[in-house]
Design an enzyme around this catalytic site. Structure first.
Site, PDB file in Angstrom:
ATOM      1  CB  SER A 105      -8.495  72.123   8.608  1.00 25.72           C
ATOM      2  OG  SER A 105      -8.485  71.100   9.583  1.00 25.72           O
ATOM      3  N   GLY A 124     -11.628  78.861  10.809  1.00 26.42           N
ATOM      4  CA  GLY A 124     -12.740  79.796  10.667  1.00 26.42           C
ATOM      5  C   GLY A 124     -12.633  80.694   9.452  1.00 26.42           C
ATOM      6  CE  LYS A 148      10.812  80.504  12.493  1.00 31.54           C
ATOM      7  NZ  LYS A 148      11.757  81.407  11.815  1.00 31.54           N
ATOM      8  CB  CYS A 179     -36.994  67.441   7.979  1.00 25.99           C
ATOM      9  SG  CYS A 179     -36.847  66.512   6.424  1.00 25.99           S
ATOM     10  CG  LEU A 180     -36.343  62.062  11.455  1.00 22.03           C
ATOM     11  CD1 LEU A 180     -37.088  60.934  10.748  1.00 22.03           C
ATOM     12  CD2 LEU A 180     -34.919  61.641  11.793  1.00 22.03           C
ATOM     13  CD  GLU A 230     -35.760  57.488   6.272  1.00 19.92           C
ATOM     14  OE1 GLU A 230     -34.550  57.788   6.279  1.00 19.92           O
ATOM     15  OE2 GLU A 230     -36.660  58.278   6.623  1.00 19.92           O
ATOM     16  CG  HIS A 254     -34.540  71.356   6.478  1.00 21.95           C
ATOM     17  ND1 HIS A 254     -33.917  70.734   7.538  1.00 21.95           N
ATOM     18  CD2 HIS A 254     -34.912  70.364   5.616  1.00 21.95           C
ATOM     19  CE1 HIS A 254     -33.890  69.432   7.334  1.00 21.95           C
ATOM     20  NE2 HIS A 254     -34.493  69.175   6.177  1.00 21.95           N
ATOM     21  CD  GLU A 297     -33.036  73.693   9.570  1.00 17.15           C
ATOM     22  OE1 GLU A 297     -32.582  72.597   9.175  1.00 17.15           O
ATOM     23  OE2 GLU A 297     -34.260  73.896   9.736  1.00 17.15           O
TER      24      GLU A 297
END
Length: 555
Positions: free
Chosen positions: A19, A22, A194, A386-387, A410, A512, A514
């Site tokens: 895994s 990419g 292989k 955000c936070l 929170e 957000h 980004e």
């Protein structure tokens, strides 16, 4: 090129050996090349886990949750797709095993399969194929990435579905691309093929013959190695594509084009297109690789040990450097290290900007407060997301307004002064998955504000993912002490952006940004933040009096 109904081409991307090779970047890079050829392209990600979506998964398990305009919580690869093909995606572009089974079981309960025994084949595979077809209308090409690694039991229904799908649409309309690893064995001084051979054999055992092999390696593949792979894997020599390690992921489309990857794909699928023009893309990549100067940005958060938890933030910071002709060196700092102002001064020494990203839970909050306080008091450009905005509000209320018992509900549900509180729409919510304030919402900006100057507009739309919000009960008090609410929801009920006039660059946003940044179109707030960081770096080096100039301009 305009595609006739029913004439969409499909490209399936699978991965083998290990895994994290990419696949998402490889698929997105191919997508970029096809876009540059004038084709309309969309991309799908099939994830084999049983979660309906990644929204309830730990960032340490899954990395970032990428949110789309329609509020879908999706795999971080969708972020790569959007950044490379420059197309907004949606819920239908990320399908999980959990969602497939949820849909099938719902149909069974409604009686859609009345009289039938519901099975993996044909019902699960038919649901997967339906998801593929639903994404296709009006598009030239659909690229589908199959998550996981060939050989995993979880991904077998998806592999069987795409095998069937190619039979149904015809070999001239579907292409299989397989990404594998060609490792270099240092003790032998050789590249070994292989693992690739065995991976292809696993695919062939379930009826899939790859048309193109993309080979990941940290050493160049010689023509002899490529011929060997082609011979034993039953593909043409020109269909063995090398995917080398590179300094920037944005180099990959160029490397693929140099090897004719997109040309091979178009030939196999009978796509007649113009030649791709990557001149603008190359110029963008060149600015990333060879900037005029560099700035150092501290990202202080909860999950900094796993950079994938902030993948879009990382990429957006790099994008922000492009229009400013600077490279961005990111230093990931766990907020737990900020024990007091002395630690903050030490950890932020030599940095040109501080970014506090999103997150959930009380761990590390005190450290973030120390970091934000240092940035506010010492003129260090600060960007809270955000936070990060909520932390800036709490710090300002405590240290400037001297408000006792200040916190977020929170972190401290019974606090005396809850400057951050649960959204009214969240108070009766019991389920955790897919129930936050999610997706794109409009906002209005205060004319003349730092945010409005960055956007060059007073109306924006940004993506959200949160349950808590600035409490309106404390807005007047915060404003009296100098905090500016420069962005709000259209009805004025929700705070979207805060600023601190008199500071070189201090901005927090509840959304957000980004998630909408692209290398070809850096997000305005990130571009402005990195611009401020560059001016801070220049001032620190004695090159200009930019910090003072910025303070004056922000008043």
């Amino acid at each position: 090129m305009t595609t006739l109904p029913g004439n969409t081409k499909y490209i399936f991307v699978t991965g083998g050996v290990v895994s994290s090779l990419g696949k998402g970047i490889a698929a997105a890079s191919l997508g970029r090349l096809l876009v540059e050829r004038g084709l309309s392209v969309t991309m799908l990600k099939f994830d084999p886990y049983i979660n309906v979506d990644p929204g309830t998964m730990s960032p340490f398990q899954h990395g970032e949750v990428f949110v789309t305009d329609d509020g879908a919580e999706t795999d971080l690869d969708l972020g790569h797709y959007e950044r490379f093909i420059d197309r907004a995606l949606s819920q239908q572009n990320n399908i999980t095993t959990g969602r497939v089974y949820q849909n099938v079981i719902s149909k069974e309960r409604r009686g859609d399969y009345l009289g039938a025994t519901v099975q993996v084949i044909p019902h699960i595979t038919d649901e997967i194929k339906r998801a593929i077809r639903n994404s296709a209308p009006g598009l030239d090409v659909v690229i589908i990435e199959i998550g996981g690694t060939v050989g995993d039991i979880e991904s077998l229904p998806f592999l069987e579905a795409i095998r069937q799908f190619r039979q149904e649409v015809g070999r001239e309309n579907a292409l299989f691309v397989h990404l594998t690893l060609v490792p270099f064995i240092a003790a032998a001084g050789e590249l070994k093929t292989k693992p690739t051979q065995h991976s292809v054999r696993e695919l062939m055992e379930i009826g899939i013959q790859p048309d193109v092999l993309v080979c990941r390696s940290d050493h160049p593949l010689s023509a002899d190695i490529k011929r060997k792979i082609a011979l034993f894997c039953n593909v043409d020599f020109g269909c063995v594509i090398e995917s080398p390690d590179v300094q920037s992921i944005y180099e990959i489309p160029v490397r693929f084009m140099e090897q004719g990857f997109d040309r091979v794909v178009c030939e196999r699928l009978n796509l007649e297109t113009k030649e791709p023009d990557l001149s603008a893309w190359k110029a963008m990549t060149e600015k990333i690789l060879r900037p005029v100067d560099r700035v150092k940005i501290a990202v202080v958060g909860k999950y900094t040990d796993l950079h994938d938890a902030y993948k879009s933030v990382q990429e957006a910071l790099l994008h922000g450097g492009i229009p400013n002709n600077v490279g961005v060196d990111i230093e990931w700092v766990g907020s737990d290290q900020f024990t007091d102002q002395a630690a903050a001064a030490r950890l932020l020494d030599g940095k040109h900007g501080l970014l506090v990203p999103g997150g959930f839970g009380v761990r590390g909050i005190d450290g973030m407060l120390e970091a934000v306080r240092y940035a506010r008091e010492n003129g260090l450009p600060f960007f809270g997301i955000c936070l990060g905005l909520q932390i800036a509000i709490i710090e300002f209320a405590r240290d400037v307004c001297n408000l006792t018992g200040t916190n977020s509900t929170e972190f401290e549900p019974e606090c005396e002064s809850p400057v951050i509180s649960l959204l009214a729409s969240q108070r009766d919510v019991s389920d955790m998955g897919g129930t936050m304030r999610l997706g794109a919402y409009p906002a209005r900006l205060r004319s003349g504000s730092l945010a409005a100057k960055a956007y060059n507009s007073v109306e924006i739309s940004e993506r959200h993912r949160h349950r808590w919000e600035v409490s309106n009960a404390y807005r007047d008090l915060l404003a009296e002490h100098g905090l500016r609410f420069s962005g709000q929801s259209p009805d004025g009920g929700l705070v979207e952006i805060i600023e601190l006039p008199g500071h070189p660059w201090f901005l927090g946003c509840q959304f957000h940004p980004e998630l909408k940044s692209r290398p070809t179109r850096p997000h305005p707030l990130f571009a402005s933040f990195i611009g401020a960081a560059r001016r801070h770096a220049d001032a620190a080096a004695g090159r200009t009096s930019a910090v003072q100039e910025l303070i004056e301009s922000s008043k």
